[in-house]
Motif scaffolding. Structure first.
Motif, PDB file in Angstrom:
ATOM      1  N   ASP A 681       0.855  -1.185   0.000  1.00 52.35           N
ATOM      2  CA  ASP A 681       0.000   0.000   0.000  1.00 52.35           C
ATOM      3  C   ASP A 681       0.888   1.231   0.000  1.00 52.35           C
ATOM      4  O   ASP A 681       1.520   1.553   1.004  1.00 52.35           O
ATOM      5  CB  ASP A 681      -0.907  -0.011   1.231  1.00 52.35           C
ATOM      6  CG  ASP A 681      -1.856   1.193   1.268  1.00 52.35           C
ATOM      7  OD1 ASP A 681      -1.872   1.973   0.285  1.00 52.35           O
ATOM      8  OD2 ASP A 681      -2.574   1.341   2.274  1.00 52.35           O
ATOM      9  N   ALA A 682       0.948   1.902  -1.143  1.00 54.34           N
ATOM     10  CA  ALA A 682       1.799   3.082  -1.268  1.00 54.34           C
ATOM     11  C   ALA A 682       1.058   4.371  -0.939  1.00 54.34           C
ATOM     12  O   ALA A 682       1.635   5.451  -1.056  1.00 54.34           O
ATOM     13  CB  ALA A 682       2.361   3.168  -2.686  1.00 54.34           C
ATOM     14  N   SER A 683      -0.191   4.264  -0.515  1.00 51.91           N
ATOM     15  CA  SER A 683      -0.981   5.487  -0.306  1.00 51.91           C
ATOM     16  C   SER A 683      -0.387   6.372   0.779  1.00 51.91           C
ATOM     17  O   SER A 683      -0.380   7.605   0.658  1.00 51.91           O
ATOM     18  CB  SER A 683      -2.433   5.134   0.021  1.00 51.91           C
ATOM     19  OG  SER A 683      -2.500   4.363   1.213  1.00 51.91           O
ATOM     20  N   ASN A 704       7.689   5.634  -7.932  1.00 47.15           N
ATOM     21  CA  ASN A 704       6.633   4.634  -7.826  1.00 47.15           C
ATOM     22  C   ASN A 704       5.910   4.482  -9.158  1.00 47.15           C
ATOM     23  O   ASN A 704       5.682   5.471  -9.875  1.00 47.15           O
ATOM     24  CB  ASN A 704       5.620   5.038  -6.744  1.00 47.15           C
ATOM     25  CG  ASN A 704       4.588   3.956  -6.499  1.00 47.15           C
ATOM     26  OD1 ASN A 704       4.927   2.816  -6.178  1.00 47.15           O
ATOM     27  ND2 ASN A 704       3.321   4.292  -6.661  1.00 47.15           N
ATOM     28  N   ASP A 705       5.589   3.235  -9.501  1.00 45.63           N
ATOM     29  CA  ASP A 705       4.674   2.956 -10.603  1.00 45.63           C
ATOM     30  C   ASP A 705       3.876   1.711 -10.216  1.00 45.63           C
ATOM     31  O   ASP A 705       3.903   1.300  -9.048  1.00 45.63           O
ATOM     32  CB  ASP A 705       5.423   2.799 -11.939  1.00 45.63           C
ATOM     33  CG  ASP A 705       6.453   1.677 -11.944  1.00 45.63           C
ATOM     34  OD1 ASP A 705       6.275   0.692 -11.201  1.00 45.63           O
ATOM     35  OD2 ASP A 705       7.454   1.784 -12.683  1.00 45.63           O
ATOM     36  N   ASP A 706       3.177   1.093 -11.170  1.00 49.98           N
ATOM     37  CA  ASP A 706       2.317  -0.034 -10.801  1.00 49.98           C
ATOM     38  C   ASP A 706       3.081  -1.319 -10.540  1.00 49.98           C
ATOM     39  O   ASP A 706       2.502  -2.327 -10.136  1.00 49.98           O
ATOM     40  CB  ASP A 706       1.229  -0.251 -11.848  1.00 49.98           C
ATOM     41  CG  ASP A 706       1.771  -0.729 -13.198  1.00 49.98           C
ATOM     42  OD1 ASP A 706       2.996  -0.951 -13.322  1.00 49.98           O
ATOM     43  OD2 ASP A 706       0.958  -0.857 -14.138  1.00 49.98           O
ATOM     44  N   GLU A 740       4.330  13.880 -11.636  1.00 49.13           N
ATOM     45  CA  GLU A 740       3.694  12.728 -12.248  1.00 49.13           C
ATOM     46  C   GLU A 740       3.952  12.696 -13.737  1.00 49.13           C
ATOM     47  O   GLU A 740       4.146  13.737 -14.375  1.00 49.13           O
ATOM     48  CB  GLU A 740       2.180  12.743 -11.999  1.00 49.13           C
ATOM     49  CG  GLU A 740       1.803  12.613 -10.530  1.00 49.13           C
ATOM     50  CD  GLU A 740       0.300  12.647 -10.311  1.00 49.13           C
ATOM     51  OE1 GLU A 740      -0.409  13.143 -11.217  1.00 49.13           O
ATOM     52  OE2 GLU A 740      -0.160  12.175  -9.258  1.00 49.13           O
ATOM     53  N   ASN A 745      -0.299   6.488 -12.548  1.00 47.67           N
ATOM     54  CA  ASN A 745      -1.125   5.685 -11.651  1.00 47.67           C
ATOM     55  C   ASN A 745      -0.841   6.223 -10.258  1.00 47.67           C
ATOM     56  O   ASN A 745       0.041   5.736  -9.558  1.00 47.67           O
ATOM     57  CB  ASN A 745      -0.757   4.212 -11.778  1.00 47.67           C
ATOM     58  CG  ASN A 745      -1.582   3.335 -10.858  1.00 47.67           C
ATOM     59  OD1 ASN A 745      -2.670   3.719 -10.459  1.00 47.67           O
ATOM     60  ND2 ASN A 745      -1.052   2.176 -10.499  1.00 47.67           N
ATOM     61  N   SER A 746      -1.562   7.260  -9.881  1.00 51.37           N
ATOM     62  CA  SER A 746      -1.206   8.025  -8.689  1.00 51.37           C
ATOM     63  C   SER A 746      -1.662   7.293  -7.435  1.00 51.37           C
ATOM     64  O   SER A 746      -2.838   7.281  -7.091  1.00 51.37           O
ATOM     65  CB  SER A 746      -1.838   9.420  -8.768  1.00 51.37           C
ATOM     66  OG  SER A 746      -1.406  10.226  -7.703  1.00 51.37           O
ATOM     67  N   GLU A 747      -0.697   6.672  -6.752  1.00 49.75           N
ATOM     68  CA  GLU A 747      -1.000   5.893  -5.546  1.00 49.75           C
ATOM     69  C   GLU A 747      -0.615   6.625  -4.273  1.00 49.75           C
ATOM     70  O   GLU A 747      -1.264   6.474  -3.248  1.00 49.75           O
ATOM     71  CB  GLU A 747      -0.257   4.555  -5.592  1.00 49.75           C
ATOM     72  CG  GLU A 747      -0.713   3.614  -6.677  1.00 49.75           C
ATOM     73  CD  GLU A 747       0.038   2.299  -6.613  1.00 49.75           C
ATOM     74  OE1 GLU A 747      -0.625   1.262  -6.466  1.00 49.75           O
ATOM     75  OE2 GLU A 747       1.277   2.307  -6.708  1.00 49.75           O
ATOM     76  N   LYS A 749      -0.674   9.147  -1.726  1.00 51.21           N
ATOM     77  CA  LYS A 749      -1.548  10.254  -1.325  1.00 51.21           C
ATOM     78  C   LYS A 749      -0.899  11.131  -0.259  1.00 51.21           C
ATOM     79  O   LYS A 749      -1.280  12.295  -0.093  1.00 51.21           O
ATOM     80  CB  LYS A 749      -2.884   9.712  -0.803  1.00 51.21           C
ATOM     81  CG  LYS A 749      -3.587   8.748  -1.750  1.00 51.21           C
ATOM     82  CD  LYS A 749      -3.838   9.369  -3.108  1.00 51.21           C
ATOM     83  CE  LYS A 749      -4.544   8.377  -4.032  1.00 51.21           C
ATOM     84  NZ  LYS A 749      -4.697   8.928  -5.411  1.00 51.21           N
TER      85      LYS A 749
END
Length: 802
Positions: A681-683, A704-706, A740, A745-747, A749
């Protein structure tokens, strides 16, 4: 750049050149200069016995080829992918010299006696000695080197960081159960690096030798049985720039799938579907994180011998492979299969391989059959179109089962008779690039058939440039003993310098039945800070932590949990390698290239830019001497104790971790606990800033990416958090910016920013211009500041109560 102080350097140069000037200049007395010709970016220099061809790829990469009078130039390279820049060097001819100059490298050719020298920024780097010569069996290139430079390279060896004085065979070969010393291992690369900050790559596939001054005559030489007499000289102002240039030349490692930075369950080997499922169940029961299971050769046969080449699941012991793999995937566990290029005459695929004409042949075109440990065999001709297609279709079929990764074993190839013929040449001509082209086949197969997935390709052998296929190397069948652990940092550090930055070891050791809990624990603790975390061993003693006693299991679990916490740091490190070629593990001379003592050190190293790691390589250690680079102060990762830059300290060694330190001014991103990267969980991430009043400015990047899309960065499917700090006596200013790509894929937050090592009282905290009292952000004596990314930039100013 010379590593000796200037006064010593000058004295040595005067002595050296005064005694040896005639000796060196007379080396090419039999070679005479004739003329030169410049065709745009290529300069050809004719001599009585052949032609020199010079071409600059960049101002810091110069390629030189010697084409004998009876030969022609061969432009084909297995290794180089960079296209030469359209650099037109300035050529200046004088009565007894020819100068070929770029803005970086200059080649100076003395006409009589003939001599080729290379300069970078006005200082001589290296010169040819005899240059090209030929015997009945080998062709050779040799060079002058200084008396005091240290030499590295030649691929994976266990010889110490300074490999000068050794004649290194260039023939990929396993060394079963090797320990502290091994002169020949699975990756032999025709690459030399010098403490003088240059790299030489001999761009040729056939077998031969690298002689790193074994006769103590200040001579470096390359010998080969055939092929190109081509080499590239790579230079740069820093070691980071040299590795960047070499990977620019030979290709960069694509970002691997994120799950490979987790823990692997692996052994030689799992005999059944039930055994695999029960082992993973134990990981789940003990709450030990795990991401993948590797099936060794029992997936296609009950026995070690006689079954290699079946390459299909054994029905009785693996009755429902698709369901097994699917069930594992539902738990976040990827399945990796071992494969080998040997098709035994007793295997199920032998008749089809012969019928389809996919095997390497004898002198009359029939399949070359021979005996080795596993049985009577043929070898897939990975170089032929038919061989590649046939072999790839096996992978493609297995991929439909849900297989997530591939282990290419014995790909040196382990036994490769000289008389065997491939479609492109003899065994000896292509032996060292077999694994390279095997990985290439897999990479290209994925690009065609599975373009939305990043492959995992674990290979025991490869070549210079194999990193561009996503190849993940490991250090072979190391002894399960302290003597096996000791050379592992050296092997990984050396391979990282040569472009293959994911070199790692079978954690715990592979060969033998030694059960040593301290060794196992120390090897896994080291594994946290090396590229791949993969315990693997012969099954006489379990390699998986779930089968250890309670104490050892608990220590292993702690190490594995730390590995998972470091996932955002490690993934950002992988991204840095992808875009710049910087190794993941870096030797200390990256920090102090002018300090010659640093070139001999491998038992302490850098993990990325922020960590200094000093693994425990001997039993019963209670203290360890650690050298702290002079670039920054360093803080104990576990206790926060400060160590002054440029010092050596005796560090207390404890049971539950190895000595690890963080650079003053670093930002360390860490994840919350997880049992598999599928649950990552990168949020909200924790980021620890290591405050040091002497680290006036610092920068770091979180990428970060997917974690699964090929070329996500190039496709704009990413987000980057940039950290900048400025420190003075009264305050700290931290700027955090989120950027970005075009298709993010904005994870992420938000982050929780933790300020470490604060000894001063915090009076005020300013967040984007809004003032708060310091105690608002204090928690149990620490300063913790939440940052949310509802805007692209956050500026935090921390004012001390002075």
């Amino acid at each position: 750049m010379r590593i000796f102080p200037n006064n010593i350097k000058c004295l040595l140069l005067l002595i050296f050149f005064g005694m040896n000037s005639f000796f060196i200049s007379a080396q090419n007395a039999n070679r005479t200069y004739k003329s030169f010709e410049q065709k745009s970016d290529v300069i050809n220099v004719s001599t009585n016995d052949g032609t020199y061809r010079f071409q600059a790829f960049t101002p810091e990469i110069m390629e030189t080829s010697f084409i004998p009078s009876d030969g022609v130039f061969n432009a084909e390279s297995y290794s180089v992918v960079l296209k030469p820049s359209k650099i037109s060097p300035t050529v200046t001819e004088e009565a007894n010299s020819l100068k070929i100059a770029t803005s970086g490298i200059t080649v100076l050719i003395t006409k009589k006696p003939f001599q080729v020298k290379y300069f970078y920024e006005g200082e001589e780097v290296i010169s040819e000695k005899l240059g090209y010569s030929k015997s009945d069996t080998h062709k050779k290139l040799d060079f002058n080197i200084s008396e005091y430079e240290m030499l590295m390279g030649g691929g994976a060896r266990a010889l110490g960081m300074n490999r000068r004085g050794n004649k290194l065979e260039l023939y990929n070969r396993a060394d079963y159960g090797y320990g502290t010393k091994s002169a020949l291992l699975n990756y032999t690369l025709p690459v030399v690096l010098s403490s003088e900050k240059y790299l030489l790559h001999f761009d040729n596939a056939p077998i031969g030798f690298l002689d790193l001054d074994s006769e103590h005559s200040n001579t470096l030489s390359y010998e080969t049985i055939s092929g190109r007499m081509t080499y590239q000289l790579v230079v740069g102002k820093t070691w980071e720039k040299i590795t960047e240039n070499f990977t620019l030349l030979t290709g960069r490692q694509p970002l691997p799938p994120r799950w490979i930075f987790g823990n692997f369950s692996s052994r030689f080997g799992y005999h059944s579907q039930k055994e695999v499922e029960n082992t993973i169940a134990k990981f789940k029961k003990d709450s030990i994180p795990v991401d993948a299971v590797i099936l060794d050769l029992y997936w296609f046969g009950h026995d070690i011998k006689g079954t290699m080449g079946n390459l299909e699941f054994v029905k009785d012991s693996f009755p429902e492979p698709k369901q097994m793999i699917s069930k594992l995937a539902d738990q976040g566990i990827k399945t990796v299969l071992v494969t080998e290029p040997f098709i035994l005459t007793t295997s199920k695929k032998w008749d089809d391989a012969v019928k389809q004409n996919v095997l390497a042949t004898d002198s009359v075109g029939k399949p070359f059959k021979y005996d080795f440990y596993f049985g009577n065999t043929g070898l897939v001709d990975i170089f032929s179109a038919k061989g590649k297609e046939w072999f790839w279709n096996i992978y493609k079929d297995l991929k439909s089962f849900g297989v997530a990764g591939w282990w290419g074993d014995l790909g040196e190839p382990e036994v490769h008779p000289t008389k065997l013929q491939h479609s492109v040449g003899s065994a000896d001509e292509v032996h060292n690039v077999y694994g390279h082209y095997w990985a290439k086949m897999l990479k290209e197969g994925y690009e065609t058939e599975f373009p939305e997935e990043r492959p995992f390709i674990l290979m025991r052998a490869g070549a210079a440039g194999s990193q561009r296929f996503g190849l993940i190397p490991w250090s072979g069948d190391v002894n399960r003993g302290w003597n096996g652990l000791k050379p592992q940092p050296e092997i990984s550090l050396q391979m990282g310098l040569q472009g293959l930055a994911y070199m790692h070891s079978d954690l715990g050791g592979f060969a033998g039945d030694l059960e040593d809990d301290e060794l196992y624990t120390r090897w896994l603790q080291y594994g946290v800070f090396q590229p791949i975390f993969r315990p693997h061993a012969q099954e006489d003693v379990a390699s998986e932590p779930v089968f250890k006693n309670d104490k050892t299991k608990a220590l292993a679990k702690k190490a594995i949990e730390l590995r998972y916490k470091l996932l955002p740091y490690n993934y950002s490190l992988a991204f840095e390698n992808h875009i710049s070629g910087k190794p993941l593990m870096r030797p200390l001379f990256f920090e102090e290239p002018e300090n010659y003592k640093m070139y001999a050190i491998s038992n302490t190293y850098l993990w990325g830019d922020s960590f200094l790691v000093s693994p425990i390589l001997r039993p019963g250690v209670t203290t360890k001497e650690v050298i702290f680079p002079s670039t920054n102060n360093w803080f104990d990762f576990y206790t926060g104790k400060k160590y002054i830059k440029g010092t050596t300290a005796s560090v207390k060694v404890v049971e539950d971790h190895i000595p690890v330190f963080v650079r003053g001014g670093a930002f360390i991103p860490m994840a919350r606990p997880m049992q598999t990267t599928a649950n990552y969980d990168a949020s909200t991430l924790d980021v620890y800033f290591y405050y040091d009043e002497q680290a006036k400015k610092s920068t770091d990047v979180l990428y970060n990416d997917d974690g699964k899309t090929p070329n996500a960065f190039e496709k704009g499917m990413f987000e980057v958090i940039k950290f900048n700090s400025e420190v003075n006596a009264s305050e700290v200013t931290i700027k955090i910016q989120k950027e970005e790509g075009e298709n993010p894929n904005s994870e992420i937050k938000g982050i929780d920013l933790h300020i470490e090592n604060l000894k001063k009282e915090v009076e005020f905290v300013w967040v984007n211009g809004i003032k708060f009292t310091g105690k608002n952000y204090m928690h149990q004596g620490n300063l913790n500041i939440p940052v949310r990314f509802d805007q692209n930039e956050t500026i935090i100013k921390i004012e001390f109560n002075n």
